[in-house]
Design a protein around this motif. Structure first.
Motif, mmCIF file in Angstrom:
data_model
loop_
_atom_site.group_PDB
_atom_site.id
_atom_site.type_symbol
_atom_site.label_atom_id
_atom_site.label_comp_id
_atom_site.label_asym_id
_atom_site.label_seq_id
_atom_site.Cartn_x
_atom_site.Cartn_y
_atom_site.Cartn_z
ATOM 1 N N GLU A 192 34.526 12.922 -40.285
ATOM 2 C CA GLU A 192 34.142 13.035 -39.583
ATOM 3 C C GLU A 192 33.497 11.906 -39.027
ATOM 4 O O GLU A 192 33.578 12.278 -38.462
ATOM 5 C CB GLU A 192 33.206 14.371 -40.565
ATOM 6 N N ARG A 194 41.829 19.370 -44.133
ATOM 7 C CA ARG A 194 41.541 18.833 -43.316
ATOM 8 C C ARG A 194 41.873 17.938 -41.667
ATOM 9 O O ARG A 194 40.225 17.755 -40.438
ATOM 10 C CB ARG A 194 40.522 18.125 -44.180
ATOM 11 N N HIS A 214 40.298 18.279 -38.048
ATOM 12 C CA HIS A 214 40.101 17.340 -36.740
ATOM 13 C C HIS A 214 40.248 17.012 -35.898
ATOM 14 O O HIS A 214 39.650 16.876 -35.443
ATOM 15 C CB HIS A 214 39.140 16.134 -38.525
#
Length: 214
Positions: free
Chosen positions: A143, A173, A177
């Motif tokens: 992130e 993930r 993202h």
């Protein structure tokens, strides 16, 4: 010339095998990869590479794999000159140095903190180049990366070290993202993973060759 003492866990020492394979290839009169940065790094590392029993044949396999991923990376950057590159479990790979991407490319190399620390001692800093010291399976690092550009995610020599749940979670993930881009990686069948115990560098590392087949 200052040398660097390596004190990795046995499992992480496998990244030295691929570095040494690329260095051997660079000394060939007709190299496949021509990775002079790898050869220079080997000269600076205080380590007995002979115990890995890497020969010209195994170095050929290392160089061919890297060359193919280099080509795919270069093709992506030709089409996306302002892209982001994310190299998962980069080890001591020198892809950024080999390809020398243009000023519009933003490059991130990710690996364990001790690996990143050694990289900082061996390789010079570059513009638009960032390293992150973390496990790729950790929860809190992805992130932190910007996702405003087409992104190429590179995973070379990683998949066989992940269990199926770990691999699927990491892929999910990454896909969630980054809105657009590509993922390039190498992979092994279950049988090929088990056969890795015949490779001296892998066998000596103590790596559980059944791990990636679970």
């Amino acid at each position: 010339m200052q040398t660097e003492k390596v004190q990795f866990t046995r499992e992480r020492e496998t990244l030295l095998a691929t570095l040494y394979g690329r260095a051997l290839d660079s000394k060939n009169p007709r190299p496949i990869l021509g990775d002079d940065a790898a050869a220079a790094a080997v000269e600076r590392i205080d380590y007995d590479f002979s115990k890995m029993r890497i020969n010209e044949r195994s170095a050929l396999g290392v160089a061919l794999r890297a060359k193919l991923l280099d080509r795919w990376t270069a093709e992506f950057l030709d089409s996306h000159p302002n892209a982001t590159v994310l190299h998962l479990a980069c080890g001591l790979d020198t892809r950024a140095q080999r390809l020398n991407p243009g000023p519009g490319v933003r490059w991130f190399d990710v690996d364990y903190p001790d690996v990143i620390e050694l990289r900082g001692k061996l390789f010079p800093e570059r513009d638009n180049y960032t390293t992150l010291g973390t496990s790729v399976t950790a929860d809190d690092w992805l992130e932190q990366l910007p996702n405003d550009r087409p992104t190429l995610v590179v995973a070379e020599g990683l998949t066989m070290y992940l269990t199926e749940p770990e691999g699927m979670r990491l892929l999910s993930r990454v896909a969630e993202h980054f809105p657009s881009g590509q993922l390039i990686f190498d992979m092994y069948s279950r049988g090929a993973i088990r056969m890795q115990k015949l490779v001296p560098a892998v066998r000596n590392s103590g790596f559980d060759t059944a791990l990636g087949s679970r």
